[in-house]
Design a protein around this motif. Structure first.
Motif, short mmCIF file in Angstrom:
data_model
loop_
_atom_site.label_atom_id
_atom_site.label_comp_id
_atom_site.label_asym_id
_atom_site.label_seq_id
_atom_site.Cartn_x
_atom_site.Cartn_y
_atom_site.Cartn_z
N SER A 151 -5.10 -13.64 -11.63
CA SER A 151 -4.67 -13.48 -10.24
C SER A 151 -5.12 -14.65 -9.41
O SER A 151 -6.03 -15.40 -9.80
CB SER A 151 -5.23 -12.17 -9.65
OG SER A 151 -6.66 -12.20 -9.64
N PRO A 181 -7.04 -16.32 -6.29
CA PRO A 181 -8.21 -15.92 -5.49
C PRO A 181 -7.82 -15.38 -4.12
O PRO A 181 -6.82 -15.81 -3.53
CB PRO A 181 -9.00 -17.23 -5.35
CG PRO A 181 -8.57 -18.05 -6.52
CD PRO A 181 -7.12 -17.71 -6.75
N LYS A 182 -8.57 -14.43 -3.63
CA LYS A 182 -8.28 -13.84 -2.32
C LYS A 182 -8.48 -14.87 -1.22
O LYS A 182 -9.30 -15.79 -1.33
CB LYS A 182 -9.20 -12.63 -2.06
CG LYS A 182 -8.89 -11.44 -2.99
CD LYS A 182 -9.78 -10.26 -2.63
CE LYS A 182 -9.46 -9.05 -3.51
NZ LYS A 182 -10.33 -7.91 -3.20
N PHE A 183 -7.75 -14.69 -0.12
CA PHE A 183 -7.84 -15.61 1.01
C PHE A 183 -9.23 -15.56 1.63
O PHE A 183 -9.76 -16.58 2.05
CB PHE A 183 -6.77 -15.24 2.05
CG PHE A 183 -6.73 -16.17 3.24
CD1 PHE A 183 -6.28 -17.47 3.11
CD2 PHE A 183 -7.16 -15.73 4.47
CE1 PHE A 183 -6.24 -18.33 4.20
CE2 PHE A 183 -7.14 -16.57 5.56
CZ PHE A 183 -6.67 -17.88 5.43
N ARG A 184 -9.81 -14.38 1.68
CA ARG A 184 -11.17 -14.26 2.20
C ARG A 184 -11.84 -13.01 1.62
O ARG A 184 -11.20 -12.15 1.08
CB ARG A 184 -11.16 -14.17 3.73
CG ARG A 184 -10.42 -12.98 4.32
CD ARG A 184 -10.55 -12.95 5.81
NE ARG A 184 -9.92 -11.74 6.35
CZ ARG A 184 -9.97 -11.39 7.62
NH1 ARG A 184 -10.62 -12.14 8.50
NH2 ARG A 184 -9.38 -10.29 8.04
N ARG A 209 1.33 -8.92 -4.05
CA ARG A 209 0.30 -8.35 -4.92
C ARG A 209 -0.57 -9.49 -5.45
O ARG A 209 -0.24 -10.66 -5.35
CB ARG A 209 0.94 -7.59 -6.09
CG ARG A 209 1.89 -6.48 -5.62
CD ARG A 209 2.63 -5.88 -6.80
NE ARG A 209 3.83 -5.18 -6.36
CZ ARG A 209 4.80 -4.78 -7.17
NH1 ARG A 209 4.71 -5.01 -8.47
NH2 ARG A 209 5.86 -4.16 -6.70
N LYS A 210 -1.68 -9.13 -6.06
CA LYS A 210 -2.64 -10.15 -6.46
C LYS A 210 -2.22 -10.91 -7.72
O LYS A 210 -2.73 -11.99 -7.99
CB LYS A 210 -4.02 -9.51 -6.68
CG LYS A 210 -4.08 -8.52 -7.83
CD LYS A 210 -5.48 -7.94 -7.98
CE LYS A 210 -5.57 -6.99 -9.15
NZ LYS A 210 -6.95 -6.47 -9.34
#
Length: 202
Positions: free
Chosen positions: A197, A199-202, A148-149
């Motif tokens: 959270s 950061p998202k990978f992309r 999860r984030k």
């Protein structure tokens, strides 16, 4: 009694509570065996995986029956005080937070004591903390928390790194346990409260 042993028993109890609560939440018809099994896996899963990867035998819970008693004690506490415990679990994820803080430091120290590199010690500390929860989430058909984030495993790594730094400076063992564990709990609670959270990978 050594603080390491006390922390390991406490960590086992709080993870047993966490596993029991998760099992109870997912199925109101969950029987005692199902709850006990999930609590057991949640409590000893991470430590058992760590010891198997490091070649440390016998596994801790096999060598000391007090860990089995601790699991049953956690299940009993959950059953007696379910409403109260569930309230705090939802607000602060209290028991997961306590469990990962305790087990991260224990896993990191044990890996160091076995003669492994500090980097491996930090990774094994994280594994000890999070893998029981991963197994719990898989058994209850939930998305494992590390996927999860929200910040979870990162808090464990931060605490493990602080433990290693203080260890190198010969900070008293008890104080190191308290400071490093407190950092993990603080990061985790703040992350939940402020919705931090990664950061998202992309």
């Amino acid at each position: 009694m050594a603080i390491q042993y006390i922390f390991e028993i406490l960590g086992t109890i709080v993870f047993a509570i966490s596993g029991s609560l998760a099992a109870g939440e997912k199925s109101t018809g969950q029987d005692w065996f199902g709850v006990t099994f999930i609590a057991f896996i949640t409590s000893i899963g991470g430590g058992s995986l760590r010891d198997m990867l490091l070649g440390s035998y016998p596994l801790v819970w096999i060598n000391d029956v007090n860990f089995i008693y601790a699991i049953f004690f956690g299940i009993l506490l959950m059953r007696l005080f379910y409403t109260y415990l569930d309230k705090y679990r939802k607000q602060l994820m209290l028991f997961d937070t306590m469990g990962i803080a305790l087990f991260t430091i224990l896993g990191t120290e044990k890996t160091l004591e076995l003669g492994f590199h500090p980097v491996i010690a930090a990774i094994m500390g994280m594994f000890t903390a999070v893998m029981g929860g991963v197994f719990r989430d898989m058994l209850t058909n939930s998305i494992p928390v590390i996927f999860r984030k929200e910040i979870y495993a990162t808090a464990c790594l931060a605490g493990a790194i602080l433990f290693l730094i203080l260890y190198q400076f010969d900070v008293h063992r008890t104080l190191n346990f308290i400071l490093s564990g407190s950092l993990i709990m603080a990061i985790r609670v703040l992350a939940v409260y402020y919705h931090w959270s990664i950061p998202k990978f992309r």
